[in-house]
Design a protein around this motif. Structure first.
Motif, PDB file in Angstrom:
ATOM      1  N   LEU A   1       0.838  -1.203   0.000  1.00  0.00           N
ATOM      2  CA  LEU A   1       0.000   0.000   0.000  1.00  0.00           C
ATOM      3  C   LEU A   1       0.873   1.253   0.000  1.00  0.00           C
ATOM      4  N   SER A   2       1.900   1.258   0.819  1.00  0.00           N
ATOM      5  CA  SER A   2       2.774   2.424   0.929  1.00  0.00           C
ATOM      6  C   SER A   2       3.499   2.695  -0.378  1.00  0.00           C
ATOM      7  N   GLU A   3       3.981   1.630  -1.010  1.00  0.00           N
ATOM      8  CA  GLU A   3       4.700   1.810  -2.269  1.00  0.00           C
ATOM      9  C   GLU A   3       3.754   2.314  -3.364  1.00  0.00           C
ATOM     10  N   GLY A   4       2.539   1.805  -3.387  1.00  0.00           N
ATOM     11  CA  GLY A   4       1.581   2.307  -4.367  1.00  0.00           C
ATOM     12  C   GLY A   4       1.251   3.777  -4.153  1.00  0.00           C
ATOM     13  N   LEU A   5       1.053   4.152  -2.890  1.00  0.00           N
ATOM     14  CA  LEU A   5       0.770   5.553  -2.582  1.00  0.00           C
ATOM     15  C   LEU A   5       1.959   6.428  -2.952  1.00  0.00           C
ATOM     16  N   ARG A   6       3.166   5.939  -2.674  1.00  0.00           N
ATOM     17  CA  ARG A   6       4.359   6.712  -3.024  1.00  0.00           C
ATOM     18  C   ARG A   6       4.425   6.980  -4.523  1.00  0.00           C
ATOM     19  N   GLN A   7       4.162   5.943  -5.311  1.00  0.00           N
ATOM     20  CA  GLN A   7       4.260   6.105  -6.753  1.00  0.00           C
ATOM     21  C   GLN A   7       3.183   7.044  -7.299  1.00  0.00           C
ATOM     22  N   GLU A   8       2.059   7.127  -6.615  1.00  0.00           N
ATOM     23  CA  GLU A   8       0.983   8.011  -7.048  1.00  0.00           C
ATOM     24  C   GLU A   8       1.203   9.456  -6.619  1.00  0.00           C
TER      25      GLU A   8
ATOM     26  N   ALA B   1      11.675   5.412  17.410  1.00  0.00           N
ATOM     27  CA  ALA B   1      11.304   6.832  17.385  1.00  0.00           C
ATOM     28  C   ALA B   1      12.396   7.674  16.730  1.00  0.00           C
ATOM     29  N   GLU B   2      13.657   7.308  16.960  1.00  0.00           N
ATOM     30  CA  GLU B   2      14.754   8.039  16.326  1.00  0.00           C
ATOM     31  C   GLU B   2      14.706   7.883  14.811  1.00  0.00           C
ATOM     32  N   ALA B   3      14.389   6.686  14.337  1.00  0.00           N
ATOM     33  CA  ALA B   3      14.282   6.469  12.891  1.00  0.00           C
ATOM     34  C   ALA B   3      13.149   7.294  12.306  1.00  0.00           C
ATOM     35  N   ILE B   4      12.036   7.339  13.018  1.00  0.00           N
ATOM     36  CA  ILE B   4      10.895   8.134  12.560  1.00  0.00           C
ATOM     37  C   ILE B   4      11.265   9.611  12.523  1.00  0.00           C
ATOM     38  N   ALA B   5      11.939  10.084  13.563  1.00  0.00           N
ATOM     39  CA  ALA B   5      12.342  11.492  13.610  1.00  0.00           C
ATOM     40  C   ALA B   5      13.288  11.829  12.467  1.00  0.00           C
ATOM     41  N   PHE B   6      14.179  10.901  12.134  1.00  0.00           N
ATOM     42  CA  PHE B   6      15.096  11.115  11.008  1.00  0.00           C
ATOM     43  C   PHE B   6      14.315  11.340   9.718  1.00  0.00           C
ATOM     44  N   ALA B   7      13.313  10.501   9.471  1.00  0.00           N
ATOM     45  CA  ALA B   7      12.525  10.644   8.247  1.00  0.00           C
ATOM     46  C   ALA B   7      11.725  11.941   8.248  1.00  0.00           C
ATOM     47  N   VAL B   8      11.173  12.289   9.397  1.00  0.00           N
ATOM     48  CA  VAL B   8      10.364  13.513   9.503  1.00  0.00           C
ATOM     49  C   VAL B   8      11.205  14.747   9.211  1.00  0.00           C
ATOM     50  N   ASP B   9      12.437  14.754   9.677  1.00  0.00           N
ATOM     51  CA  ASP B   9      13.246  15.969   9.633  1.00  0.00           C
ATOM     52  C   ASP B   9      14.013  16.167   8.332  1.00  0.00           C
TER      53      ASP B   9
ATOM     54  N   VAL C   1      13.196  15.430  -0.035  1.00  0.00           N
ATOM     55  CA  VAL C   1      13.872  14.169   0.272  1.00  0.00           C
ATOM     56  C   VAL C   1      12.864  13.228   0.924  1.00  0.00           C
ATOM     57  N   ASP C   2      12.585  12.124   0.240  1.00  0.00           N
ATOM     58  CA  ASP C   2      11.589  11.167   0.715  1.00  0.00           C
ATOM     59  C   ASP C   2      12.299   9.884   1.125  1.00  0.00           C
ATOM     60  N   VAL C   3      12.431   9.664   2.425  1.00  0.00           N
ATOM     61  CA  VAL C   3      13.017   8.423   2.940  1.00  0.00           C
ATOM     62  C   VAL C   3      11.921   7.365   2.884  1.00  0.00           C
ATOM     63  N   ASN C   4      12.050   6.428   1.961  1.00  0.00           N
ATOM     64  CA  ASN C   4      10.941   5.514   1.689  1.00  0.00           C
ATOM     65  C   ASN C   4      10.867   4.330   2.629  1.00  0.00           C
ATOM     66  N   GLU C   5      12.005   3.830   3.086  1.00  0.00           N
ATOM     67  CA  GLU C   5      11.969   2.622   3.896  1.00  0.00           C
ATOM     68  C   GLU C   5      13.134   2.568   4.857  1.00  0.00           C
TER      69      GLU C   5
END
Length: 243
Positions: free
Chosen positions: A164-171, A217-225, A230-234
């Motif tokens: 689902l995430s990959e499909g949304l990303r591509q759209e 939480a640190e990984a999530i914060a990295f993606a948010v910031d 820049v889209d950190v996909n996975e």
């Protein structure tokens, strides 16, 4: 204090990864709305983080109910004026062999782990499209990359979250989409449901191997910031000792 304060929604925030994420993002200066069914825990968390200087609100949320999720998103729009990030974290993991035929557990995992993620997307995507940007972070699992005995249905829901995430990303050209896949992490996922023997074995393994929820939480914060372009996909985050 982060250079760019964002309005962040976190589901399943009464414990585990959701709670740790709320703490990490509030400490970084983001405005955070936390949601879960256990409102007593939410209220205590929100008060603690506000007392520490954070901007944190809480609201009861049942991710299985689309109306509840839409009300949650509407509350963020009222309180913050926009939605920059949704952390779709709520999940359940009642493990058992397929032959146990624990159909209620199967349906619960489908409802929370997949349908709940879809409800979150449906609740926030219109506002993000209207404002011209945003980020949806879906919490999957290493079980979304491999299938182990007793985890067939759980893995199926987490593989579905990745698809689902990959499909949304591509759209999307203006919405960032991130999947975070934790390995063994200290949480309450192994506390309820499923085959009792499997639950005991998984809890014992988690006690030996698990990393703190703050690591996710640190990984999530990295993606948010990251910057908007820049889209950190996975991100896959495992204990070093996990096989």
């Amino acid at each position: 204090m982060t250079a760019s304060r964002k309005n962040v929604l976190v589901t399943g925030a009464s414990s585990g990864i959701g709670e740790a994420t709320a703490r990490r993002l509030a400490a970084a200066g983001h405005r955070v709305l936390v949601g879960a069914r256990r409102t007593g825990r939410l209220a205590a968390l929100a008060k603690e983080l506000r007392d520490a200087g954070g901007t944190v609100h809480h609201r009861e949320l049942d991710v299985c109910d689309l109306g509840s999720f839409r009300a949650f998103a509407a509350s963020a729009l009222t309180e913050f004026g926009g939605i920059d990030v949704l952390v779709n974290n709520a999940g359940v993991m009642p493990l058992s062999p397929v032959a146990d035929l624990r159909v209620d557990d199967w349906n619960r995992m489908i409802d929370v782990n997949l349908r709940g993620v879809l409800h979150g997307i449906a609740a926030v995507l219109p506002a993000m499209r209207e404002q011209g940007g945003g980020q949806i972070i879906n919490i999957s699992s290493v079980s979304g990359h491999r299938v182990d005995p007793t985890a067939a249905v759980y893995s199926a829901t987490k593989f579905a979250v990745a698809a689902l995430s990959e499909g949304l990303r591509q759209e999307s050209r203006d919405i960032r989409v991130t999947v975070v896949s934790p390995g063994f992490t200290h949480s309450e996922l192994t506390h309820q449901g499923g085959n009792p023997d499997v639950r005991s074995a998984v809890r014992a393994a988690a006690e030996q191997l698990a990393i703190p929820a703050s690591a996710i939480a640190e990984a999530i914060a990295f993606a948010v910031d990251q910057p908007a372009d820049v889209d950190v996909n996975e991100l896959v985050v495992r204990p070093t000792a996990q096989g």
